[in-house]
Design an enzyme around this catalytic site. Structure first.
Site, PDB file in Angstrom:
ATOM      1  N   ASN A 139     -20.696   0.867  50.034  1.00  0.00           N
ATOM      2  CA  ASN A 139     -20.535   1.831  48.942  1.00  0.00           C
ATOM      3  C   ASN A 139     -19.252   2.637  49.122  1.00  0.00           C
ATOM      4  O   ASN A 139     -19.085   3.691  48.517  1.00  0.00           O
ATOM      5  CB  ASN A 139     -21.742   2.767  48.827  1.00  0.00           C
ATOM      6  CG  ASN A 139     -21.870   3.727  50.000  1.00  0.00           C
ATOM      7  OD1 ASN A 139     -21.256   3.530  51.051  1.00  0.00           O
ATOM      8  ND2 ASN A 139     -22.670   4.767  49.836  1.00  0.00           N
TER       9      ASN A 139
ATOM     10  N   ASP B 137     -30.577   6.012  42.675  1.00  0.00           N
ATOM     11  CA  ASP B 137     -30.123   5.118  43.741  1.00  0.00           C
ATOM     12  C   ASP B 137     -31.046   3.915  43.889  1.00  0.00           C
ATOM     13  O   ASP B 137     -30.594   2.783  44.088  1.00  0.00           O
ATOM     14  CB  ASP B 137     -30.080   5.877  45.067  1.00  0.00           C
ATOM     15  CG  ASP B 137     -29.022   6.967  45.076  1.00  0.00           C
ATOM     16  OD1 ASP B 137     -27.858   6.650  44.786  1.00  0.00           O
ATOM     17  OD2 ASP B 137     -29.357   8.123  45.364  1.00  0.00           O
TER      18      ASP B 137
END
Length: 410
Positions: free
Chosen positions: A100, A174
């Site tokens: 990420n 998420d």
């Protein structure tokens, strides 16, 4: 022979917080060997307990275990030459790379997709960002509070008109992103096995959130129909998709999206059979046309207030009305149905504490339930992983001394 779906697959995860680590957790649950790489200070998710109302204890870290169970962990200083060497040695053995890091940071570190594709053409490279990898805001930092809830329209639309946006919680966006990423990664991995060619898989919080709301986002293009959000729940077009307060101050959510089909039955259930055939209310199109939704809402509200949540539960079950009592998290932890479908795992920590931890929502009947090994402590597996790469004990001691790696020590 193992019956795990991804036995023999190696995943390298270079990521922090939730979305990508959650995807790594799902792959680990499926049997992949997932090696989580952390900085010498560790993933910041290790330290979020006070924000969540938990004690900060690395030996009992429920959030970190949720996102990182069943993985192995190594702590590397990726800014040193020796640390970068270890990273690339791990990537050389990997089938899948998860990250990420923002695109510019990856580029500076020599970890862009193009760079790795040249070295490892079969590698499946997967990424999550806040806002995507093109456009004016591609490099903004993104969390689900901002990109998923706020920017994508949830906070600006889904609250009672005249009040304030709801209180949001970490992880909701998420985890949605994680499930999307896993589906793409598995498709790309099958392609790599069939063709020998890797792929770049990405998703982001903004797109994921807009997708989850897509029905209403698309409907917003018809301003002459319906109501612009935020709305007053009392004037919602259909009063049969709302929550109502019971006598004991609980809320019962009903969901009857085909209003006309349920009308007569529902009105009889709630004690107003006299209205079951009332033509003012039997068809939603007419209710909407004559703006009678608030009238129906008030009728239902007055009836639901007369009984307790438990009493309505029995009535609605007997009459096959789609509903649920709005539970608190404390009640969810005791929910018999949730335990029956293995939502929870009872984790017994070394300190004697026992806590219910949530499993990822993917079940495979033939593979069975995945084991639930706690997440690695920071650098806990560093020595073992380095030995597998051919490093001697002397080499490992030197790397630790030079702060190229860290090793967990009690």
């Amino acid at each position: 022979m193992s019956n795990k779906a991804l036995e023999g697959v190696t995943v390298v995860e270079l990521a922090t917080f939730i979305a990508v680590p959650a995807a790594g957790r799902m792959l680990a649950d499926m049997g992949a060997t997932v090696i989580k790489i952390e900085s010498l200070d560790g993933d910041n998710l290790r330290y979020t307990a006070p924000t969540e109302g938990r004690p900060l204890n690395q030996y009992e870290n429920t959030t970190f275990d949720l996102e990182n169970a069943n993985k192995r962990g190594i702590a590397i200083n990726t800014k040193t030459e020796a640390g970068r060497k270890i990273l690339f040695q791990l990537l050389e053995k990997a089938d899948i790379f998860l990250t990420n890091w923002r695109p510019k940071a990856r580029e500076r570190a020599g970890l862009s997709y193009e760079s790795l594709k040249a070295k490892f053409p079969k590698l499946v490279y997967a990424s999550v960002t806040g806002y995507g990898e093109s456009g004016p805001d591609q490099d903004l930092p993104g969390f689900d509070y901002t990109a998923f809830f706020a920017r994508a329209g949830i906070l600006g639309s889904l609250y009672q008109k005249g009040t304030v946006p709801m209180n949001v919680i970490p992880g909701l966006g998420d985890h949605q992103c994680a499930m999307g990423l896993v589906s793409g990664v598995l498709a790309a991995y099958i392609r790599a096995m069939n063709t020998g060619l890797g792929e770049y898989v990405s998703t982001n919080l903004l797109h994921t959130s807009i997708y989850t709301q897509a029905i209403m986002v698309q409907a917003a293009q018809y301003p002459d129909y319906g109501q612009p959000y935020p709305i007053d729940r009392r004037t919602t077009t259909s009063p049969f998709v709302l929550a109502y307060k019971t006598r004991d101050e609980r809320f019962v959510q009903v969901c009857m999206p085909v209003y006309d089909a349920y009308y007569a039955k529902f009105m009889s259930c709630i004690g107003r059979p006299d209205l079951a055939e009332d033509e003012r209310y039997t068809r939603l199109q007419e209710v909407a046309k004559h703006k009678r939704s608030p009238e129906v809402y008030d009728i239902v509200w007055a009836q639901i207030e007369q009984k307790t949540a438990q009493e309505w539960r029995q009535i609605f079950i007997e009459n096959d009305i789609p509903f649920s009592v709005a539970q608190t998290w404390e009640e969810v932890l005791q929910d018999e149905q949730a335990w029956a479908i293995d939502v929870f795992y009872s984790m017994k920590y070394d300190n004697g504490s026992e806590k219910a931890l949530v499993r990822s929502p993917i079940s495979m009947r033939e593979c069975g339930l995945p084991e639930y090994r706690r997440a690695p402590l920071l650098g806990e597996d560093s020595p073992a992983i380095l030995r597998e790469l051919g490093y001697s004990e002397e080499d490992i001691a030197g790397l630790e001394s030079n702060k190229d790696i860290s090793v967990w020590r009690d």
